[in-house]
Structure formats: structure tokens, C-alpha cells
Design a protein around this motif. Structure first.
Motif, PDB file in Angstrom:
ATOM      1  N   MET A   1     -53.490 -17.814  23.681  1.00 15.55           N
ATOM      2  CA  MET A   1     -54.186 -18.646  22.745  1.00 15.55           C
ATOM      3  C   MET A   1     -55.683 -18.649  23.059  1.00 15.55           C
ATOM      4  O   MET A   1     -56.486 -18.604  22.129  1.00 15.55           O
ATOM      5  N   ALA A   2     -56.016 -18.707  24.328  1.00 15.03           N
ATOM      6  CA  ALA A   2     -57.435 -18.729  24.699  1.00 15.03           C
ATOM      7  C   ALA A   2     -58.126 -17.434  24.305  1.00 15.03           C
ATOM      8  O   ALA A   2     -59.278 -17.436  23.879  1.00 15.03           O
ATOM      9  N   LEU A   3     -57.414 -16.344  24.413  1.00 14.27           N
ATOM     10  CA  LEU A   3     -57.988 -15.056  24.045  1.00 14.27           C
ATOM     11  C   LEU A   3     -58.309 -15.017  22.552  1.00 14.27           C
ATOM     12  O   LEU A   3     -59.333 -14.484  22.138  1.00 14.27           O
ATOM     13  N   MET A   4     -57.444 -15.614  21.754  1.00 19.32           N
ATOM     14  CA  MET A   4     -57.666 -15.638  20.311  1.00 19.32           C
ATOM     15  C   MET A   4     -58.916 -16.424  19.946  1.00 19.32           C
ATOM     16  O   MET A   4     -59.533 -16.173  18.914  1.00 19.32           O
ATOM     17  N   ASP A   5     -59.294 -17.388  20.776  1.00 21.65           N
ATOM     18  CA  ASP A   5     -60.461 -18.233  20.499  1.00 21.65           C
ATOM     19  C   ASP A   5     -61.762 -17.649  21.032  1.00 21.65           C
ATOM     20  O   ASP A   5     -62.827 -18.200  20.778  1.00 21.65           O
TER      21      ASP A   5
ATOM     22  N   SER B   1     -46.835 -21.600  32.061  1.00 25.10           N
ATOM     23  CA  SER B   1     -45.965 -21.898  30.922  1.00 25.10           C
ATOM     24  C   SER B   1     -46.373 -23.195  30.243  1.00 25.10           C
ATOM     25  O   SER B   1     -46.420 -23.280  29.009  1.00 25.10           O
ATOM     26  N   MET B   2     -46.689 -24.206  31.034  1.00 26.07           N
ATOM     27  CA  MET B   2     -47.113 -25.489  30.468  1.00 26.07           C
ATOM     28  C   MET B   2     -48.442 -25.359  29.727  1.00 26.07           C
ATOM     29  O   MET B   2     -48.625 -25.949  28.659  1.00 26.07           O
ATOM     30  N   THR B   3     -49.352 -24.581  30.266  1.00 28.17           N
ATOM     31  CA  THR B   3     -50.642 -24.360  29.605  1.00 28.17           C
ATOM     32  C   THR B   3     -50.435 -23.667  28.270  1.00 28.17           C
ATOM     33  O   THR B   3     -51.033 -24.049  27.253  1.00 28.17           O
ATOM     34  N   ALA B   4     -49.583 -22.651  28.255  1.00 34.59           N
ATOM     35  CA  ALA B   4     -49.300 -21.926  27.010  1.00 34.59           C
ATOM     36  C   ALA B   4     -48.675 -22.859  25.978  1.00 34.59           C
ATOM     37  O   ALA B   4     -49.065 -22.844  24.804  1.00 34.59           O
ATOM     38  N   LEU B   5     -47.721 -23.673  26.404  1.00 32.36           N
ATOM     39  CA  LEU B   5     -47.077 -24.597  25.473  1.00 32.36           C
ATOM     40  C   LEU B   5     -48.064 -25.633  24.937  1.00 32.36           C
ATOM     41  O   LEU B   5     -48.064 -25.933  23.735  1.00 32.36           O
ATOM     42  N   ALA B   6     -48.892 -26.176  25.802  1.00 32.45           N
ATOM     43  CA  ALA B   6     -49.871 -27.189  25.375  1.00 32.45           C
ATOM     44  C   ALA B   6     -50.894 -26.589  24.414  1.00 32.45           C
ATOM     45  O   ALA B   6     -51.231 -27.203  23.387  1.00 32.45           O
ATOM     46  N   ASP B   7     -51.395 -25.403  24.714  1.00 25.21           N
ATOM     47  CA  ASP B   7     -52.356 -24.736  23.824  1.00 25.21           C
ATOM     48  C   ASP B   7     -51.721 -24.423  22.468  1.00 25.21           C
ATOM     49  O   ASP B   7     -52.329 -24.623  21.425  1.00 25.21           O
ATOM     50  N   PHE B   8     -50.496 -23.916  22.506  1.00 24.64           N
ATOM     51  CA  PHE B   8     -49.789 -23.608  21.264  1.00 24.64           C
ATOM     52  C   PHE B   8     -49.596 -24.875  20.441  1.00 24.64           C
ATOM     53  O   PHE B   8     -49.836 -24.892  19.228  1.00 24.64           O
ATOM     54  N   HIS B   9     -49.148 -25.949  21.101  1.00 23.12           N
ATOM     55  CA  HIS B   9     -48.866 -27.208  20.403  1.00 23.12           C
ATOM     56  C   HIS B   9     -50.123 -27.788  19.759  1.00 23.12           C
ATOM     57  O   HIS B   9     -50.060 -28.395  18.692  1.00 23.12           O
ATOM     58  N   GLU B  10     -51.249 -27.563  20.375  1.00 26.15           N
ATOM     59  CA  GLU B  10     -52.516 -28.036  19.809  1.00 26.15           C
ATOM     60  C   GLU B  10     -52.824 -27.300  18.499  1.00 26.15           C
ATOM     61  O   GLU B  10     -53.318 -27.900  17.551  1.00 26.15           O
ATOM     62  N   LYS B  11     -52.538 -26.021  18.448  1.00 30.74           N
ATOM     63  CA  LYS B  11     -52.825 -25.215  17.251  1.00 30.74           C
ATOM     64  C   LYS B  11     -51.718 -25.289  16.192  1.00 30.74           C
ATOM     65  O   LYS B  11     -51.981 -25.167  15.005  1.00 30.74           O
ATOM     66  N   PHE B  12     -50.484 -25.456  16.644  1.00 27.75           N
ATOM     67  CA  PHE B  12     -49.334 -25.487  15.741  1.00 27.75           C
ATOM     68  C   PHE B  12     -48.488 -26.735  16.048  1.00 27.75           C
ATOM     69  O   PHE B  12     -47.393 -26.624  16.604  1.00 27.75           O
ATOM     70  N   PRO B  13     -48.979 -27.910  15.705  1.00 27.59           N
ATOM     71  CA  PRO B  13     -48.310 -29.154  16.113  1.00 27.59           C
ATOM     72  C   PRO B  13     -46.956 -29.412  15.455  1.00 27.59           C
ATOM     73  O   PRO B  13     -46.219 -30.290  15.905  1.00 27.59           O
ATOM     74  N   HIS B  14     -46.590 -28.646  14.437  1.00 27.89           N
ATOM     75  CA  HIS B  14     -45.343 -28.923  13.727  1.00 27.89           C
ATOM     76  C   HIS B  14     -44.189 -28.008  14.130  1.00 27.89           C
ATOM     77  O   HIS B  14     -43.085 -28.151  13.630  1.00 27.89           O
ATOM     78  N   HIS B  15     -44.425 -27.070  15.031  1.00 25.04           N
ATOM     79  CA  HIS B  15     -43.350 -26.163  15.467  1.00 25.04           C
ATOM     80  C   HIS B  15     -42.687 -26.721  16.721  1.00 25.04           C
ATOM     81  O   HIS B  15     -43.316 -26.844  17.772  1.00 25.04           O
ATOM     82  N   ARG B  16     -41.438 -27.094  16.610  1.00 23.37           N
ATOM     83  CA  ARG B  16     -40.601 -27.567  17.730  1.00 23.37           C
ATOM     84  C   ARG B  16     -41.308 -28.645  18.555  1.00 23.37           C
ATOM     85  O   ARG B  16     -41.303 -28.630  19.785  1.00 23.37           O
ATOM     86  N   THR B  17     -41.882 -29.596  17.859  1.00 25.54           N
ATOM     87  CA  THR B  17     -42.680 -30.650  18.481  1.00 25.54           C
ATOM     88  C   THR B  17     -41.919 -31.395  19.574  1.00 25.54           C
ATOM     89  O   THR B  17     -42.426 -31.566  20.683  1.00 25.54           O
ATOM     90  N   LYS B  18     -40.718 -31.842  19.267  1.00 29.53           N
ATOM     91  CA  LYS B  18     -39.935 -32.621  20.242  1.00 29.53           C
ATOM     92  C   LYS B  18     -39.602 -31.790  21.472  1.00 29.53           C
ATOM     93  O   LYS B  18     -39.716 -32.261  22.597  1.00 29.53           O
ATOM     94  N   GLU B  19     -39.202 -30.537  21.245  1.00 28.93           N
ATOM     95  CA  GLU B  19     -38.821 -29.679  22.362  1.00 28.93           C
ATOM     96  C   GLU B  19     -40.017 -29.364  23.261  1.00 28.93           C
ATOM     97  O   GLU B  19     -39.894 -29.357  24.485  1.00 28.93           O
TER      98      GLU B  19
END
Length: 120
Positions: free
Chosen positions: A1-5, A80-98
Motif C-alpha cells: 500500500m505504501a508503494l502505491m502512495d 501483517s498488521m501493518t498491511a491490514l491496517a493500511d488496507f483497512h484505511e483505504k478500503f474500510p468496507h472489505h471484511r471490516t469485522k475480520e
């Protein structure tokens, strides 16, 4: 995600030099990361921990210890946690609870193995 930015990558995508990453590919990556979380809340190097501690007694190597099962590691867990947190920031509606649950479990794992002096 950071690379994309990064400005370099964003400019290259705008100019058509490289293709942007499709969100569906990022969803797939996150789905894999979620399945690789161990029961202790951490992540291992390449597969889930499916063994028992006594497997180490079957280790045929005298040189390498603790190689019979893939344990959770600080480095893999934090990545893994960093990737999940970055992803969740950009895509908050995908598997939010999980994702939220996985991050909470990961944080508990990190705290559970932290030493008195703050190191891991």
C-alpha cells in the motif's frame, strides 16, 4: 500500500508506464493474510502453526533448533498488521469485522511476548 502512495509510482501509473494494482488483487492478498493468522494471534513465516511443541523432539538437526513447526514471529506479525491496517484505511468496507478482530488479536500477541524492558 505504501508503494502505491509513493509519488514515483503514482506518476508512473498516471503516465501509463506501469499499471496500477487492481483492488481485487489487494482483496485477495488481505484474504490470504487473514487466513494465515495463528491461534496465538501472531503470524509465522509461511504457514499456520499446525503442530505441537513436542514435535521439536523429532528434529533430526543438531544445528537448527525450533524448526519443526512454524512459530509466530514479531517481524511477520508486525508486517501483517501493518498491511491490514493500511488496507483497512483505504478500503474500510472489505471484511471490516475480520480485519478489526485480526488486528486486535495481533496486538494482544505482540503484548504477550514483549519483555519487561520493552523489547521482543
Amino acid at each position: 500500500m505504501a508503494l502505491m502512495d509513493s509519488p514515483l509510482v503514482m506518476n508512473a501509473v498516471k503516465k501509463g508506464i506501469i499499471k496500477g494494482i487492481q483492488p481485487s488483487r489487494l482483496y485477495d492478498a488481505v484474504n490470504v493474510i487473514l487466513t494465515l493468522q495463528n491461534e496465538d494471534g501472531g503470524w509465522a513465516t509461511y504457514e499456520n502453526n499446525r503442530g505441537f511443541g513436542w514435535y521439536e523432539q523429532l528434529n533430526p538437526s543438531e544445528v537448527f533448533g525450533d524448526i519443526m513447526i512454524d512459530y509466530s514471529y514479531v517481524e511477520c506479525s508486525m508486517a501483517s498488521m501493518t498491511a491490514l491496517a493500511d488496507f483497512h484505511e483505504k478500503f474500510p468496507h472489505h471484511r471490516t469485522k475480520e480485519i478489526t478482530f485480526a488486528l486486535r488479536r495481533g496486538a494482544q500477541f505482540m503484548k504477550s511476548i514483549q519483555r519487561e524492558d520493552g523489547s521482543w
